[in-house]
Design an enzyme around this catalytic site. Structure first.
Site, PDB file in Angstrom:
ATOM      1  N   ARG A  95      51.478  37.684  71.395  1.00  0.00           N
ATOM      2  CA  ARG A  95      51.611  38.925  72.144  1.00  0.00           C
ATOM      3  C   ARG A  95      50.828  38.761  73.451  1.00  0.00           C
ATOM      4  NH1 ARG A  95      50.487  40.489  66.778  1.00  0.00           N
ATOM      5  NH2 ARG A  95      52.125  41.746  65.797  1.00  0.00           N
ATOM      6  N   ARG A 138      58.223  36.386  73.156  1.00  0.00           N
ATOM      7  CA  ARG A 138      57.901  36.458  71.720  1.00  0.00           C
ATOM      8  C   ARG A 138      59.186  36.591  70.902  1.00  0.00           C
ATOM      9  NH1 ARG A 138      53.875  37.874  67.916  1.00  0.00           N
ATOM     10  NH2 ARG A 138      54.349  39.686  66.626  1.00  0.00           N
ATOM     11  N   LYS A 144      47.205  41.872  65.939  1.00  0.00           N
ATOM     12  CA  LYS A 144      47.353  43.323  65.770  1.00  0.00           C
ATOM     13  C   LYS A 144      46.863  43.757  64.395  1.00  0.00           C
ATOM     14  CE  LYS A 144      50.913  46.854  66.580  1.00  0.00           C
ATOM     15  NZ  LYS A 144      52.357  47.046  66.897  1.00  0.00           N
ATOM     16  N   TYR A 152      65.305  40.276  63.677  1.00  0.00           N
ATOM     17  CA  TYR A 152      65.853  39.045  64.233  1.00  0.00           C
ATOM     18  C   TYR A 152      67.146  38.644  63.549  1.00  0.00           C
ATOM     19  CZ  TYR A 152      61.433  38.710  66.643  1.00  0.00           C
ATOM     20  OH  TYR A 152      60.366  38.992  67.452  1.00  0.00           O
ATOM     21  N   HIS A 165      57.239  40.230  76.564  1.00  0.00           N
ATOM     22  CA  HIS A 165      57.476  40.360  75.125  1.00  0.00           C
ATOM     23  C   HIS A 165      58.785  39.688  74.720  1.00  0.00           C
ATOM     24  CE1 HIS A 165      55.895  42.074  71.453  1.00  0.00           C
ATOM     25  NE2 HIS A 165      57.104  42.456  71.110  1.00  0.00           N
ATOM     26  N   HIS A 192      53.580  39.710  61.602  1.00  0.00           N
ATOM     27  CA  HIS A 192      54.076  41.032  61.238  1.00  0.00           C
ATOM     28  C   HIS A 192      53.458  41.479  59.919  1.00  0.00           C
ATOM     29  CE1 HIS A 192      57.971  40.466  63.784  1.00  0.00           C
ATOM     30  NE2 HIS A 192      56.982  40.956  64.494  1.00  0.00           N
TER      31      HIS A 192
END
Length: 316
Positions: free
Chosen positions: A163, A265, A192, A297, A262, A288
């Site tokens: 990120r 990514r 994150k 995806y 982004h 994630h």
């Protein structure tokens, strides 16, 4: 393939053992799968289908279950109808359950017959093809320190799937570049939600990082810095600065203006999927929290797969 003689709920423990031993999922993930599948088993009981065998499950059953999740199931916390993203947790668990049957060579409904709920408000996944990425990589002027820095940033983005906030937080002493005999470098980062994951720097990314470090004469701890001009001090690059330069290179490369950092990514995740990498592995690469975030995806490549199939089998 064999037909199981046991009803669907009776396979739960074997399934949990499978995702533990074969998939290596954590106890918490196993607990979540058990909870999500319990909702499916409750639905079977409501419909008086408790004795349904794996090979007897049909697309019509799945459609009815999806309606049940959408219209009849409410959040225990808010008492509101389940969000589309939450419905997908239950559907992904069912898909994994069907994968277990396929692995055990039991006849059952194919995984792709369990479509995920589509949210009209879900964000569109923007990504670049490899040809577009190469154009972007060539955009910076590598005869200047800034251009070499920016090329190394682009290469790092695509190599690691970081990120932008994670990239600007990198420090120079975290990157180990072995001159003469470079190897793929791996680095543990805190992403994150405070989650720790490992990211990997390709040989190509390391090459450009090495070139970048060679043009730096400062001792600032940040990996990526804004070179001082007109007496200004060298400082850590900000997310805003990277976004601004990224837009400049997108325009220079003649790529769609909707692309953002982004998108690098997303390009990383999409490229992995196209090369046959399992969604669970991609989830680990991207950090994630749950598989539902990674599942987007799969939507990206579905049209491409359809086009490939059409080209192969659509000719008369």
């Amino acid at each position: 393939m064999d037909k199981s003689k046991k009803p669907l709920p009776s396979h739960l423990q074997d399934f949990l053992d499978w995702i533990d031993v074969e998939k290596g999922l954590s106890p918490k993930s196993q607990e979540n799968y058990s909870r999500f599948l319990k909702r499916f088993f409750d639905w079977l009981k409501i419909k008086k289908l408790e004795e349904l065998k794996p090979h007897e499950l049909t697309r019509e059953h799945v459609f009815d279950y999806r309606l049940f999740l959408s219209r009849s199931t409410r959040s225990a916390r808010t008492n509101e109808p389940l969000k589309k993203s939450t419905q997908n947790y239950y559907l992904i668990a069912l898909r994994m359950f069907l994968s277990f049957f396929a692995h055990r060579n039991f006849l059952s409904l194919p995984v792709e017959k369990v479509p995920l709920a589509r949210d009209k408000s879900e964000r569109h996944v923007r990504f670049m093809e490899l040809e577009q990425l190469e154009k972007l990589f060539e955009a910076p002027d590598i005869t200047t320190p800034q251009g070499i820095r920016d090329r190394s940033i682009l290469e790092t983005f695509f190599s690691t799937g970081l990120r932008i906030s994670e990239l600007v937080a990198l420090n120079a002493d975290q990157i180990k570049i072995g001159k003469g005999g470079r190897e793929v470098f791996e680095l543990s980062i805190q992403g994150k939600g405070g989650r720790i994951r490992t990211v990997y720097f390709s040989l190509r990314a390391l090459l450009w990082l090495e070139k970048y470090m060679e043009v730096r004469s400062d001792t600032h701890p940040a990996l990526f810095v804004a070179f001082g001009k007109n007496g200004k001090k060298i400082s850590r690059l900000t997310s805003r600065s990277i976004e601004k330069s990224f837009k400049h290179y997108i325009i220079k490369a003649g790529l769609p203006l909707i692309m953002t950092p982004h998108a690098m990514r997303h390009s990383f995740g999409t490229n992995l999927l196209k090369n046959g990498v399992d969604l669970r592995v991609i989830q680990e690469f991207l950090g994630h929290k749950n598989i539902a975030a990674t599942q987007m995806y799969a939507h990206v490549t579905s049209k491409q797969l359809k086009d490939i199939h059409k080209n192969l089998h659509g000719k008369k």
